[in-house]
Every structure is written in structure tokens, then in C-alpha cells.
Motif scaffolding. Structure first.
Motif, short mmCIF file in Angstrom:
data_model
loop_
_atom_site.label_atom_id
_atom_site.label_comp_id
_atom_site.label_asym_id
_atom_site.label_seq_id
_atom_site.Cartn_x
_atom_site.Cartn_y
_atom_site.Cartn_z
N LYS A 24 18.90 -12.34 13.12
CA LYS A 24 17.75 -12.18 12.49
C LYS A 24 17.20 -13.52 11.68
O LYS A 24 18.10 -14.24 11.23
N GLY A 25 16.00 -13.69 11.73
CA GLY A 25 15.42 -14.91 11.31
C GLY A 25 14.04 -15.04 11.17
O GLY A 25 13.36 -13.99 10.85
N SER A 26 13.50 -16.35 10.84
CA SER A 26 12.14 -16.68 10.39
C SER A 26 11.69 -17.61 11.48
O SER A 26 12.50 -18.70 12.06
N ALA A 27 10.23 -17.86 11.58
CA ALA A 27 9.76 -18.79 12.40
C ALA A 27 8.68 -19.55 11.90
O ALA A 27 7.87 -18.70 11.05
N ASP B 223 8.84 -6.80 23.51
CA ASP B 223 10.08 -5.94 23.83
C ASP B 223 11.22 -6.36 23.69
O ASP B 223 12.21 -5.75 24.06
N HIS B 224 11.13 -7.94 23.41
CA HIS B 224 12.37 -8.41 23.43
C HIS B 224 13.06 -8.37 21.89
O HIS B 224 14.17 -8.76 21.68
N PHE B 225 12.12 -7.82 20.93
CA PHE B 225 12.64 -7.86 19.57
C PHE B 225 12.84 -6.55 19.00
O PHE B 225 12.13 -5.50 19.47
N ILE B 226 13.62 -6.31 18.26
CA ILE B 226 13.99 -5.03 17.35
C ILE B 226 12.79 -4.86 16.43
O ILE B 226 12.15 -3.85 16.29
N HIS B 227 12.61 -5.81 15.68
CA HIS B 227 11.47 -5.91 14.58
C HIS B 227 11.02 -7.10 14.78
O HIS B 227 11.53 -8.19 14.98
N PHE B 228 9.60 -7.08 14.52
CA PHE B 228 8.74 -8.47 14.58
C PHE B 228 7.64 -8.22 13.76
O PHE B 228 6.83 -7.27 13.78
N GLY B 229 6.99 -9.21 13.15
CA GLY B 229 5.99 -9.36 12.14
C GLY B 229 5.51 -10.57 11.78
O GLY B 229 6.32 -11.67 11.67
N ALA C 108 6.42 -16.19 11.09
CA ALA C 108 6.72 -14.86 11.65
C ALA C 108 8.23 -14.38 11.30
O ALA C 108 9.06 -15.69 11.07
N GLY C 109 8.64 -13.37 11.34
CA GLY C 109 10.04 -12.85 10.94
C GLY C 109 10.18 -11.94 12.24
O GLY C 109 9.51 -11.22 12.55
N MET C 110 11.57 -12.02 12.43
CA MET C 110 11.76 -11.15 13.59
C MET C 110 13.52 -10.71 13.75
O MET C 110 14.45 -11.42 12.92
#
Length: 775
Positions: free
Chosen positions: A385-388, A405-411, A417-419
Motif C-alpha cells: 500500500k502506498g502513494s505515487a 485490474d492490477h490494483f485492489i484500490h486506486f484513486g 495517487a494512492g493505491m
């Protein structure tokens, strides 16, 4: 030469400038041109930009879902139905929560707030929190700055019989949640502006709910809007302009206490919010539950406010230490090639604090000039889990959405962004993003860009002009603080700071003076030669000290476009002083076989100079002197280096040995005619003392005469040849060699810096072909 560290984008073309816009009363030509480049030319637009007001704000009821949401809240207030404000843990989320709670309480609602824990619950709506709220009797949940991707959680709320009102500003993803209502500028076709921060949307809700303009909430609006880096244009510009005044005059006890621990007094500007207040508010949610930050702004008890402010300040200091350590570890992982340093950085490690990874990512972007994703590994959950953070040329949101589809959560959005993703997906995400960058970006895209407002002379920089430029504030996203380009030779350059890692420049032209400060560029000190003309890009500001105001430029980057001469003649510490710009290829040239070169540079003998081309050598180091000036001239003309380093010494100098004139030779020969002989060993010192000559000069004259066949020399006794051939002194190779040595030393060693620079300048010029017969 010294290349710039960034790419300079000159956002204007002086040849194509359109100066047809009307003159603006009270605005200088320079400021008018700045407005014009922002496409602000009409007098009404200029007045609106320079004097933002409440009249610039849009009707909150134009936001889709606003009227329905307000009616539902009023119904809950009438029935005493509890309302939960579900916030977020950053500064925008904290200020949004504060605004919403204060507006609801003022309207008479029974309400409370909830902010998810970054570490245990993550970002966005949370199913368990919704269930707990419903169990406690909550009928309405209002989310603020909490994303618009909680499709499952919206369904949970519906099943629980809770009306979910989503207020947000983030990028809209594939499908919208089925909530009771959504208030979002980007889903409101009738709303004129879609770049509000989360707190801006909450403020609009407050205005609609209260039926009046909630002036007392503007301080929180300015804080959240600036901290969230949304574009400061249109409605945001007006909100921040009004909000900064409110921040400066705020009677909010918590805010006043926070200003005290920050050491802020008087008028607050956007930089104080962005670099001092905002980071402290953000620090709370980065290290723990962010609720204390909301409590700080809501409290009306002085003692509680002081305690919370001091606690938040301590958390910020701890956050700074964690960021420094994490960034260092991430850099080591990449530099040691433990994880690939690709076109897009994706670096992950167990034990990192997820709350600081966005800041660490920003540091990596600046250091390596490429997008960066920093992930904390949770081995128990098998997740990362982290940030970009990204560069201008690479849209993080759109590119990551291609592999959603490679991320569980993304926004997130284009630059941040965070993912959350499975550990097994980390390598795949890195590989796919790197492939996208390879296909979409050029080499230039990776270099940080500085957008330059205009080129000006230091005579144009006055206190009055800078004060006028400040009328364009607040600066930020969409209206960046203007960067100016100046071309000038500094009168002085020196290192400053406790670690000597900053540069200070003094510029002067006629009666105009300007100081320049370049933070963190101290490593360039040894790479700027005396009298080099600098091109600098930076922000203009006013330095006030002991009641005196002076103009200065805060330098962001600099370059030297012309070749430079570095004078280390006679230096005993070459290897310490000899430093080359990053990426520069340097080569040492020697003319004597026995000269020892510096250890940090390859060396080539003059006889092998034809093996080199100008492309091979940017820096040319001369480590000894030649027998002929033409040898140096040939090297410089052939290679035309960007920088020349004069690093030679002289042990046996011809310059300080008396050089005999023709009269000296004539007198000495006449003396031999009279005396018939002269013994060097027995008579030299006596003659030198009587004539005031140097003894070595007598040896030299004798040797020249012997070479020309004018005299005989046997065991130190000099006698005349009976019938010598008539010859000129210039026919003596010894005479010519010593004379050339003198010329070499005069030109290359005993000359002033200015003289030596001028001599090298001439050697760099192209050789003009002779014109024969008019052709």
C-alpha cells in the motif's frame, strides 16, 4: 559552460508579443504583460483577477444533488435524526470535516464526525464504520473529501437504511456509487467550475444549508484548498483570497494556537499555509488517527487548543524524521540495484510508514526526474500500500487506470495517487508502467520543467515592481509564482549556511543592485569560474532585515552558456579543487612525459592529441606548460572545450631570470675583445656584481655565443674564435628556446586571469583562410 539542472520553458516569444491590450490604470507594463500571458486582457477580467471578491463565487444550488441533500439534512434536523460526517485524514479532509460539522451544528443538527485510520482502515468509505454508525442510530452519513469510488460501501449504506450523501472532488472512475445523492463539480453539468477542493464542496453545502454566505468558515476553506494543490483560478482564487484574510484575522482558538507554535505573526499568505500550517495538519493523519486536528479547529477551550497544537507540532517533527529515514532507505535500494530504477520508479519495503510515502515519492521524483510509486509491504495481508507522484508529462491517473485490474484500490489524479495491490502484482505494475513510459515519453519529458514568465534586467527589479507582482497572488496550482530569467555577471559569489550548501550572489549594474540566493546549490560553487556570465531563473522577493528592504531573487536553477576558465595555476591541492559538472567528460593534456596527472582525470600526451575529437572532451585540463605556445593553441582550437582548467606549475622559470637584450650581448662580446678571455668560474660573480647582472644571464650569453661559433669554451675558459661566421642571435636554438619559454610563461603563467581568458578566447576562434588573388 555549466548546464542547467532543469529544462527551461520560456512561455513567451518576445518577437510575437501582442501588446494591443488596453492600458490598465495603476499597473506597470511588466505586470500588464504578465496578465496578458494569463489570457487576462479585458478590463473586467483584470479587475476580477486583481480584486477577487464574493461576487466571483457561483450559486451552490447549481451543484447537482445539492437541493435534494439540503432538504434531507433539514428533515433530519427537524426530526432530531443523528448525522455522521465521514472525513479524510489529510488537510483537505480535516478542514472539510470541520466546515461540515460547524455548519450542521449551526443549523441545529445532532451530528458527529468520523475519520478512518490510514493504517487500519485505509482511504475511503469503510463498511464496518458504516455498520457501527447505523447501529448507533445514524440516519445520514455525509462523506467529505473521501473519494467517489465506494460503490460497495454505498450499497452497504442502502441495505442498512442509511442515506449516504457523497460530497467530493476527486476524479470520477468507471461507475458512480448508488448513493442517496452525490455533490461533485465534475458530475454537475450546470456548475461553471469543476476544480473545487473537498473543502470547497463542503463550503458550498454549508452555504446552501445555512442560506447565507458563511464568512466564518473561510479560514478552513483557504487551508484545505491550498494544502490540496487544486488550481487557484476562478472560484478557488476568490475563496483563497478571501480565506487568507480570514486566516490572518481568525478568532478560531485552535488556529491561533497552531499559528503560535509555528511562529506565525501578522498577515498569512499562501506560502505560510502551504509550507508551515498545512504540513502540520497533514502530519497528524500521516502518523495516527487525524481526529486531533479536527478537534483542534472545533474546540472553544484555550487550554485544550494549546495542548493539541503543541502535540500536532511534535507529530510533525517526528514525521520529518521518518520521511528523511524512509527516503534514504528508498534511495539506497534503487542505487544499490536491489530493485530496478526504471522509467517509472516502483519501490517497496516492509516496515515503511504508509502515511509518509507520498512525501517520499515526491523526493524521489525530484532526485531521479521520473514518476515514483512508494509502497509499504504488509506481509501478513500479502499486500503493498502506498502513494505515487509524477512528472508533468506522465498522467498517473489515466495510465494507472489502464491497468486498474492490477490494483485492489486506486484513486487520485494526474500528478498524485494512492493505491493498494497484492505483493504479487508489484513487479507487474512496475513493468507495465515502465513500458507505457517508454512508449509515451521522450528523454526531454523526464527533465523537470521550469516555466519562465519573462526575461528582465536587474534595473527593472524594484521594490515597487515586486509589490505590484504580488497583486497577482495567491500563487499556486494554475497560477504559479512567476519565475524570471536574468542574464548577468555576478560581482561576488560565496557559500553560505552552516553546511556551506547554499550560494549567495551579488549582482550590480550601474546603480541597480540585486542579491541572489540559491538554496541547495552549493555544489556548483567550484563549477562557476570568476567573471562568468550567468543565466539564472528564480522568484523575485523582498528581503527585510533590521527595517531595511532589499530586492532579491530566489534562484531555482542556473547555467553558464559560454566556455569557462578555471585558474588553478600553482595550486598544491589540485585533486581537492578540481571538480567537473555532472556528465562532463574531462581529459588532461601534458606536454612533458614526466608530469604526474591528477588521479581523478584521464591523461593524454600532446603527441596523441589527434586521437581526440571535440565530442570526446568537454573539460580540458592543462597540467604542464609546452615548449611552444602553438602547442596549446592547437589543442584548444581543435577541441574547443566547454571548460578549460589551468593546473600547471613552474619550477625553473625563465620569467624571473634576467633576459639579456642585444646590448647585453654586444657589451659582453666587446669585453672579450678587450680582455681576450673570460673564465666563467673565476670571473662570473665579480662581473655580475659590477654590472648588476644575474649570474645565470652571463652563463646564457656565453652558451649562445658558443652555439653560434663566436667563442671557444674549454674548462670554463672563454676565448674568441679567430674568424667567426656572421650570424644573428635568432639563429641560436638555445636563444630561440629560451625566448619561446619566456613567451609561454608570460602568456600562460604570469598573465592575469583576464589576460589568460582573453588569450584562450583568441585560440578558440576559427582560423581565417588567406585570400589569394581575390578568391
Amino acid at each position: 559552460m555549466l548546464p542547467s539542472k532543469t529544462k527551461w520553458n520560456f512561455t513567451y516569444n518576445e518577437d510575437n508579443e501582442n501588446f494591443e491590450s488596453p492600458k490598465i490604470k495603476g499597473v506597470s507594463e511588466l505586470t500588464r504583460r504578465m496578465l496578458e500571458r494569463r489570457n487576462i486582457t479585458e478590463l473586467t477580467e483584470v479587475d476580477r483577477f486583481l480584486h477577487p471578491s464574493q461576487n466571483d463565487l457561483h450559486d451552490p444550488l447549481l451543484l447537482q444533488g445539492m437541493e435534494k441533500s439540503v432538504d434531507r439534512v433539514k428533515q433530519a434536523i427537524a426530526q432530531g435524526e443523528p448525522i455522521l460526517v465521514y472525513g479524510d485524514y489529510d488537510a483537505d479532509g480535516v478542514s472539510s470535516t470541520t466546515v461540515m460539522i460547524e455548519a450542521l451544528r449551526e443549523a441545529g443538527a445532532v451530528c458527529d464526525f468520523y475519520i478512518p485510520n490510514r493504517f487500519t482502515e485505509g482511504y475511503g468509505p469503510n463498511e464496518e464504520a458504516f455498520k457501527e454508525a447505523a447501529a448507533s442510530g445514524v440516519g445520514i452519513i455525509i462523506t467529505v473529501d473521501n473519494g467517489i469510488a465506494g460503490v460497495h460501501e454505498a450499497e452497504v449504506a442502502k441495505q442498512l437504511g442509511v442515506d449516504l450523501i457523497i460530497t467530493d472532488h476527486h476524479e470520477v472512475q468507471e461507475s458512480l456509487p448508488e448513493a442517496y445523492s452525490i455533490i461533485h463539480p465534475k458530475t454537475s453539468p450546470d456548475y461553471p467550475f469543476n476544480e473545487l477542493a473537498g473543502v470547497g464542496v463542503a463550503f458550498k453545502f454549508a452555504q446552501a444549508l445555512l442560506g447565507r454566505f458563511p464568512q466564518h468558515l473561510l479560514d478552513m476553506v483557504a487551508l484545505g484548498t491550498i494544502a490540496d494543490l487544486v488550481p487557484l483560478k476562478d472560484e478557488n482564487r476568490a475563496l483563497v483570497h478571501l480565506g487568507l484574510k480570514a486566516l490572518s484575522q481568525s478568532k478560531r482558538i485552535g488556529l491561533k494556537s497552531l499559528k503560535e507554535v509555528c511562529g506565525i505573526e501578522g498577515t498569512i499568505d499562501e506560502e505560510m499555509v502551504g509550507f508551515t500550517i498545512g504540513p502540520r495538519v497533514n502530519a497528524v493523519g500521516r502518523l495516527q488517527d487525524a481526529s486531533p486536528a479536527v478537534e483542534l479547529f472545533l474546540t472553544e477551550v484555550r487550554e485544550e487548543a494549546v495542548q493539541l497544537a503543541e502535540y500536532i507540532n511534535q507529530l510533525n517533527q517526528e514525521r520529518q524524521k521518518i520521511v528523511t529515514q524512509t527516503a534514504k532507505e528508498a534511495e539506497e535500494i534503487l542505487m544499490n540495484e536491489e530493485q530496478p530504477l526504471g522509467e517509472v520508479i516502483v519501490v517497496a519495503k516492509e516496515g515503511w510508514n504508509p502515511g509518509v510515502l507520498g512525501i517520499v515519492a515526491s523526493k524521489l521524483v525530484r532526485q531521479f526526474d521520473r514518476p515514483a510509486i512508494v509502497l509499504a509491504i504488509d506481509s501478513e495481508k500479502q499486500q503493498a500500500k502506498g502513494s505515487a507522484r509524477s512528472i508533468d508529462a506522465f498522467d498517473l491517473f489515466s495510465n494507472c487506470m489502464e491497468i486498474r485490474d492490477h490494483f485492489i484500490h486506486f484513486g487520485g489524479h494526474a500528478q498524485a495517487a494512492g493505491m493498494t495491490l497484492s505483493i504479487d502484482e508489484v513487479d507487474s505494475v512496475r513493468s507495465k508502467l515502465c513500458e507505457m513510459a517508454q512508449n509515451k515519453l521522450s528523454d526531454d519529458d523526464y527533465q523537470q520543467v521550469l516555466n519562465v514568465e519573462m526575461s528582465i534586467g536587474i534595473e527593472e527589479i524594484t521594490l515597487q515592481q515586486i509589490e505590484e507582482i504580488n497583486k497577482l497572488r495567491p500563487f499556486g496550482m494554475g497560477n504559479p509564482k512567476p519565475l524570471f530569467h536574468i542574464k548577468e555577471t555576478p560581482k561576488e559569489i560565496r557559500l553560505i549556511g552552516s553546511r556551506q550548501n547554499h550560494l549567495k550572489f551579488s549582482f550590480k549594474k550601474d546603480t541597480s543592485k540585486l542579491d541572489g540566493i540559491a538554496f541547495g546549490l552549493g555544489d556548483l560553487y567550484s563549477q562557476i569560474a570568476p567573471a562568468s556570465e550567468l543565466d539564472i531563473v528564480g522568484e523575485l522577493s523582498i528581503n527585510e532585515w533590521n527595517g531595511r528592504k532589499n530586492v532579491q531573487i530566489m534562484i531555482k536553477d542556473l547555467e553558464v552558456q559560454s566556455w569557462q576558465l578555471f585558474d588553478y595555476r600553482g595550486s598544491k591541492h589540485l585533486e581537492k579543487n578540481l571538480k567537473f559538472p555532472a556528465g562532463q567528460t574531462a581529459t588532461a593534456v601534458r606536454f612533458q612525459q614526466e608530469t604526474t596527472p591528477p588521479a581523478n582525470v584521464p591523461v593524454i600526451h600532446y603527441d596523441e592529441i589527434d586521437k581526440l575529437t571535440a565530442a570526446d572532451v568537454q573539460g580540458l585540463v592543462f597540467i604542464d606548460l609546452p615548449e611552444q605556445l602553438s602547442h596549446v593553441s592547437n589543442v584548444v582550437h581543435k577541441l574547443a572545450p566547454d571548460n578549460i582548467y589551468a593546473c600547471y606549475q613552474i619550477d625553473d622559470s625563465a620569467f624571473f631570470t634576467s633576459w639579456p637584450t642585444r646590448d647585453h650581448f654586444k657589451w659582453f662580446y666587446g669585453m672579450l675583445v678587450k680582455q681576450k678571455s673570460f673564465h666563467l668560474k673565476n670571473d662570473r660573480e665579480r662581473l655580475a656584481q659590477r654590472k648588476g647582472w644575474n649570474a645565470s644571464m652571463i652563463d646564457f650569453i656565453s652558451q649562445v655565443f658558443f652555439e653560434l661559433g663566436f667563442v671557444k669554451m674549454e674548462d670554463g675558459l672563454i676565448t674568441l674564435e679567430s674568424a667567426p661566421a656572421q650570424k644573428d642571435l635568432s639563429e641560436s636554438s638555445l636563444y630561440k628556446q629560451r625566448k619561446e619559454q619566456l613567451h609561454v610563461e608570460q602568456a600562460l603563467y604570469y598573465s592575469t586571469y583576464k589576460e589568460l581568458k582573453g588569450w584562450f578566447d583568441k585560440q578558440r576562434q576559427p582560423v581565417k583562410e588567406e585570400v589569394l588573388n581575390g578568391l
